[in-house]
Design an enzyme around this catalytic site. Structure first.
Site, short mmCIF file in Angstrom:
data_model
loop_
_atom_site.label_atom_id
_atom_site.label_comp_id
_atom_site.label_asym_id
_atom_site.label_seq_id
_atom_site.Cartn_x
_atom_site.Cartn_y
_atom_site.Cartn_z
N HIS A 34 7.42 2.81 1.08
CA HIS A 34 7.94 4.10 0.77
C HIS A 34 6.62 5.02 0.54
CE1 HIS A 34 7.34 2.76 -3.53
NE2 HIS A 34 7.02 4.04 -3.91
N ASP A 52 9.63 -3.32 0.86
CA ASP A 52 8.84 -2.22 0.28
C ASP A 52 7.28 -2.36 0.44
OD1 ASP A 52 8.39 0.43 -0.43
OD2 ASP A 52 8.43 -0.15 -2.46
N SER A 75 2.43 3.42 -7.23
CA SER A 75 3.04 2.62 -6.27
C SER A 75 2.09 2.15 -5.36
CB SER A 75 4.16 3.59 -5.50
OG SER A 75 5.15 3.68 -6.50
#
Length: 369
Positions: free
Chosen positions: A114, A144, A222
């Site tokens: 993402h 992901d 992230s």
């Protein structure tokens, strides 16, 4: 009563040995030890390989808004007899930021899918301030995870990869990344739980069993690494719980990432076999008197499980000859079997044990009736 001399002699016999080192030397060594931290040592080992990832993507929108959008509507123009004309679409650049970690000396960077999703340009920043263009080798939205390749020639600092299967609840967890654009931020916590299914977090489009930690993971973290006490990468930070339960962070186990990286490097995509069932834990107690197994909550019509004869309410007790206790174990067995290869399931149906042979298909393939 014993004499004072006897008591002194007795205590003298129990007295510990006294160091002959000078007092100032002892105090200096103790002060040095107190300043040292296993966290600092862990970050020194892997920190130089943690990178900032900046992304850009162009978003095209139809021209105008409000009254301009109404005037641009073809039905509106036709109704009022206006000549067909349209405003050119507008473009804007969206920018994003995340973290990543270099896992190979040839400039291979591991991050979240993402972070780089639909990006037109990816730039990677190193700790020393150098910046390099990067290209996306492959991305897998189901787990992901994404792999990037740096454009420069290096040399690159590389973070050592650990063994996420060896983690235990209570182990130290060190999150490294660039939250809110603040480079090289380090937070400390513990492994709060293991094998936390993404579905229980309301994430239904991922196939993940996550590491849960209370080490702070914030926006921008992230794709950064979760380290163990030895400075080895044991997870890739992927999300943080907001709202109720805020403060809980989650990371993708590095052993899972290894498998996906290998597929992305080989083909640019990852394979995800499925049999078309929804699974749930086996209630305790249950009418069958079973202590272990996985409940088939529903069967997708036309899917491999449906064609093989698996039914809602069945309890899967073994797959490929191995006992099954949790839904994640059955998912792992399906993935180990692979697409197009028969998987033997042992099923308890209303007290009768049966064998069901199912052939997994790729998740992207439409199901047949």
């Amino acid at each position: 009563m014993a004499s004072s001399a006897a008591l002194l002699a007795a205590f003298a016999g129990l007295a510990p040995a006294v160091s002959t080192a000078p007092a100032h030397a002892q105090s200096g060594a103790a002060a040095a030890l107190s300043r040292q931290s296993f966290v600092a040592a862990a970050v020194r080992r892997s920190g130089p390989a943690v990178v900032t990832i900046d992304t850009e993507r162009t978003v095209v929108a139809s021209g105008g808004g409000g009254a301009a959008a109404l005037l641009n509507d073809p039905f509106f123009r036709q109704f009022f007899g206006l000549p067909s004309a349209g405003m050119p679409p507008s473009q804007r650049t969206e920018r994003g930021q995340g973290s990543g970690v270099i896992i190979q000396a040839d400039g291979l960077v591991l991050t979240n899918a993402h972070v780089v999703e639909r990006s037109d340009r990816v730039t990677v920043g190193l700790q020393g301030g150098q910046r390099f263009e990067a290209r996306v080798v492959g991305a897998d939205p189901v787990t992901d995870l994404a792999v990037l390749r740096l454009s420069g020639s290096g040399p690159w600092a590389v973070a050592p990869l650990g063994n996420s299967d060896a983690l235990q609840v209570g182990d130290w967890a060190i999150a490294v990344g660039n939250p809110f654009g603040l480079d090289n931020t380090v937070t400390l916590g513990i492994v709060s739980s293991l094998n936390r299914n993404a579905g229980k977090l309301g994430i239904t489009d991922k196939r993940l069993d996550l590491i849960q930690t209370d080490a702070a993971i914030n926006p921008g973290n992230s794709g950064g690494p979760l380290l163990n006490a030895d400075g080895e990468v044991v997870g890739i930070n992927t999300l943080v719980r907001s709202g109720p339960g805020a403060g809980l962070g989650f990371a993708i186990p590095i052993n899972r990432a290894r498998s996906i990286v290998g597929q992305l490097l080989a083909t640019g995509r990852a394979s995800h076999p499925m049999i078309g069932v929804a699974l749930g834990p086996l209630p305790q107690p249950n009418p069958l008197g079973l202590n272990a197994g996985v409940l088939v909550a529903s069967v997708q019509p036309g899917g491999p499980a449906d064609r093989a004869g698996l039914r809602q309410g069945d309890v899967v007790i073994a797959a490929a000859g191995r006992s099954i206790d949790t839904p994640s174990q059955l998912v792992a067995s399906v993935e180990a079997a692979g697409v197009g290869r028969m998987l033997d399931l042992r099923v308890n149906r209303r007290g009768q044990v049966q064998s069901v042979q199912v052939v997994p298909v790729e998740m992207s393939i439409p199901l047949r009736r």
